[in-house]
Design a protein around this motif. Structure first.
Motif, PDB file in Angstrom:
ATOM      1  N   ILE A 110      49.311  40.136  45.938  1.00 35.22           N
ATOM      2  CA  ILE A 110      50.198  41.259  45.625  1.00 35.22           C
ATOM      3  C   ILE A 110      51.333  40.799  44.711  1.00 35.22           C
ATOM      4  O   ILE A 110      51.672  41.461  43.725  1.00 35.22           O
ATOM      5  CB  ILE A 110      50.751  41.881  46.915  1.00 35.22           C
ATOM      6  CG1 ILE A 110      49.627  42.583  47.693  1.00 35.22           C
ATOM      7  CG2 ILE A 110      51.864  42.878  46.611  1.00 35.22           C
ATOM      8  CD1 ILE A 110      50.024  43.022  49.091  1.00 35.22           C
ATOM      9  N   LYS A 111      51.912  39.649  45.005  1.00 35.05           N
ATOM     10  CA  LYS A 111      52.974  39.109  44.165  1.00 35.05           C
ATOM     11  C   LYS A 111      52.453  38.797  42.763  1.00 35.05           C
ATOM     12  O   LYS A 111      53.154  39.010  41.764  1.00 35.05           O
ATOM     13  CB  LYS A 111      53.555  37.848  44.808  1.00 35.05           C
ATOM     14  CG  LYS A 111      54.365  38.103  46.065  1.00 35.05           C
ATOM     15  CD  LYS A 111      54.909  36.799  46.630  1.00 35.05           C
ATOM     16  CE  LYS A 111      55.760  37.050  47.872  1.00 35.05           C
ATOM     17  NZ  LYS A 111      56.284  35.789  48.451  1.00 35.05           N
ATOM     18  N   GLN A 112      51.221  38.298  42.688  1.00 33.24           N
ATOM     19  CA  GLN A 112      50.644  37.989  41.379  1.00 33.24           C
ATOM     20  C   GLN A 112      50.439  39.248  40.553  1.00 33.24           C
ATOM     21  O   GLN A 112      50.737  39.280  39.348  1.00 33.24           O
ATOM     22  CB  GLN A 112      49.306  37.257  41.566  1.00 33.24           C
ATOM     23  CG  GLN A 112      48.505  37.026  40.304  1.00 33.24           C
ATOM     24  CD  GLN A 112      49.147  36.038  39.347  1.00 33.24           C
ATOM     25  OE1 GLN A 112      50.152  35.399  39.661  1.00 33.24           O
ATOM     26  NE2 GLN A 112      48.564  35.901  38.168  1.00 33.24           N
ATOM     27  N   VAL A 113      49.950  40.318  41.184  1.00 40.10           N
ATOM     28  CA  VAL A 113      49.732  41.575  40.469  1.00 40.10           C
ATOM     29  C   VAL A 113      51.060  42.150  39.976  1.00 40.10           C
ATOM     30  O   VAL A 113      51.188  42.568  38.819  1.00 40.10           O
ATOM     31  CB  VAL A 113      49.005  42.600  41.359  1.00 40.10           C
ATOM     32  CG1 VAL A 113      49.002  43.982  40.718  1.00 40.10           C
ATOM     33  CG2 VAL A 113      47.574  42.151  41.619  1.00 40.10           C
ATOM     34  N   THR A 114      52.067  42.173  40.844  1.00 36.87           N
ATOM     35  CA  THR A 114      53.362  42.728  40.440  1.00 36.87           C
ATOM     36  C   THR A 114      54.047  41.842  39.407  1.00 36.87           C
ATOM     37  O   THR A 114      54.754  42.347  38.527  1.00 36.87           O
ATOM     38  CB  THR A 114      54.275  42.913  41.655  1.00 36.87           C
ATOM     39  OG1 THR A 114      54.424  41.657  42.357  1.00 36.87           O
ATOM     40  CG2 THR A 114      53.682  43.927  42.621  1.00 36.87           C
ATOM     41  N   VAL A 164      36.071  37.783  40.622  1.00 36.90           N
ATOM     42  CA  VAL A 164      37.296  38.109  39.880  1.00 36.90           C
ATOM     43  C   VAL A 164      37.546  37.061  38.802  1.00 36.90           C
ATOM     44  O   VAL A 164      37.912  37.389  37.658  1.00 36.90           O
ATOM     45  CB  VAL A 164      38.498  38.208  40.837  1.00 36.90           C
ATOM     46  CG1 VAL A 164      39.771  38.501  40.046  1.00 36.90           C
ATOM     47  CG2 VAL A 164      38.273  39.290  41.880  1.00 36.90           C
ATOM     48  N   HIS A 165      37.330  35.789  39.150  1.00 39.67           N
ATOM     49  CA  HIS A 165      37.514  34.715  38.176  1.00 39.67           C
ATOM     50  C   HIS A 165      36.554  34.880  37.002  1.00 39.67           C
ATOM     51  O   HIS A 165      36.929  34.679  35.832  1.00 39.67           O
ATOM     52  CB  HIS A 165      37.295  33.362  38.855  1.00 39.67           C
ATOM     53  CG  HIS A 165      37.454  32.188  37.945  1.00 39.67           C
ATOM     54  ND1 HIS A 165      36.410  31.668  37.195  1.00 39.67           N
ATOM     55  CD2 HIS A 165      38.544  31.428  37.642  1.00 39.67           C
ATOM     56  CE1 HIS A 165      36.832  30.645  36.491  1.00 39.67           C
ATOM     57  NE2 HIS A 165      38.123  30.481  36.729  1.00 39.67           N
ATOM     58  N   LEU A 180      45.310  34.495  34.880  1.00 46.89           N
ATOM     59  CA  LEU A 180      44.822  34.906  36.184  1.00 46.89           C
ATOM     60  C   LEU A 180      43.673  34.013  36.640  1.00 46.89           C
ATOM     61  O   LEU A 180      43.588  33.655  37.822  1.00 46.89           O
ATOM     62  CB  LEU A 180      44.371  36.364  36.132  1.00 46.89           C
ATOM     63  CG  LEU A 180      43.849  36.942  37.447  1.00 46.89           C
ATOM     64  CD1 LEU A 180      44.935  36.906  38.524  1.00 46.89           C
ATOM     65  CD2 LEU A 180      43.353  38.370  37.251  1.00 46.89           C
ATOM     66  N   ALA A 181      42.790  33.633  35.706  1.00 46.66           N
ATOM     67  CA  ALA A 181      41.691  32.728  36.050  1.00 46.66           C
ATOM     68  C   ALA A 181      42.221  31.387  36.551  1.00 46.66           C
ATOM     69  O   ALA A 181      41.732  30.842  37.553  1.00 46.66           O
ATOM     70  CB  ALA A 181      40.782  32.522  34.834  1.00 46.66           C
ATOM     71  N   HIS A 182      43.246  30.874  35.886  1.00 46.67           N
ATOM     72  CA  HIS A 182      43.860  29.613  36.313  1.00 46.67           C
ATOM     73  C   HIS A 182      44.505  29.757  37.689  1.00 46.67           C
ATOM     74  O   HIS A 182      44.386  28.859  38.537  1.00 46.67           O
ATOM     75  CB  HIS A 182      44.908  29.184  35.287  1.00 46.67           C
ATOM     76  CG  HIS A 182      45.670  27.953  35.676  1.00 46.67           C
ATOM     77  ND1 HIS A 182      45.115  26.696  35.670  1.00 46.67           N
ATOM     78  CD2 HIS A 182      46.953  27.793  36.115  1.00 46.67           C
ATOM     79  CE1 HIS A 182      46.013  25.817  36.070  1.00 46.67           C
ATOM     80  NE2 HIS A 182      47.136  26.457  36.344  1.00 46.67           N
TER      81      HIS A 182
END
Length: 229
Positions: A110-114, A164-165, A180-182
């Motif tokens: 969630i933190k990554q998306v925001t 997702v990756h 995001l992949a990393h």
């Protein structure tokens, strides 16, 4: 004099070039960076969205939903083995730890998306080809079957992270998202692989120990082993 005329002409041409390019925040700062521009997703260019986040975000939100569902399932397993009828503190510790980890992973995602300018909407289901199944069977199972269930769950979560990756890495040029992949490589793929390996080892060890007429002592000793992990 000619130098100043050339410099002024160059500045004018640069200004016209910038004005014709709407892809920069500085060119739309009056309208794009108004107070309404930051009230969630908007067409404003003054946001934290870049690369292929628009392409991958639905997959990430689907994976967040799956992590939360699996956290709940693990919590039910932990409660099942913590009852006075079962009294398996080792198994309770194992599944409580997996539940906490899935919940923490949900918060991290969630933190990554925001951080990337998105909003996680729990009122909307995000299904995709790589969605993790959240169908629940009975969770009142014995020790060996619970390990098999946990192993299947971890494989599903590992497959979901891999999907997702893959979407972030192998999409078309404009839809790729290396950042995001990393992030998934650093925080999910290795951890999920280790979890699958550990649970597969537990399931195989306990299956061998239970190949006796009365496996109750074997299960008790295995539970003692889990308490020390």
């Amino acid at each position: 004099m000619k130098f100043f005329i050339a410099l002024a002409l160059f500045a004018c041409l640069g200004s016209l070039a910038l004005a014709s390019n709407e892809e920069y925040c500085q060119n739309t700062v009056i309208t794009a960076c108004s107070s309404s521009a930051f009230s969630g997703k908007s067409n404003s260019i003054c946001n934290a969205r870049f690369a292929g986040i628009d392409h991958v975000e639905p997959e990430v939100q689907s994976y967040i939903n799956a992590q939360l569902a699996k956290s709940y399932d693990y919590l039910l397993l932990a409660t099942h083995f913590n009852s006075y009828q079962k009294n398996r503190p080792g198994f309770q510790k194992l599944y409580q730890g997996l539940s906490d980890r899935s919940f923490d992973d949900s918060i991290a995602l969630i933190k990554q998306v925001t951080r990337r300018g998105g909003i996680v909407d729990f009122n909307t289901r995000h299904e995709s080809a790589g969605s993790v199944s959240t169908k629940r069977g009975t969770l009142e199972v014995d020790e060996l079957h619970s390990l098999a269930l946990a192993l299947d769950t971890e494989k599903q979560l590992a497959t979901g992270a891999t999907h997702v990756h893959s979407r972030a890495t192998h999409a078309a040029d404009g839809d790729r998202d290396p950042e995001l992949a990393h992030y998934l490589e650093e925080n999910f793929l290795g951890k999920q692989a280790e979890s699958v390996r550990k649970l597969s080892g537990y399931a195989n060890d306990l299956a061998k120990l239970m190949k006796v007429p009365d496996p109750s002592l074997s299960v008790y000793l295995f539970d003692e082993y889990l308490q020390k992990q």
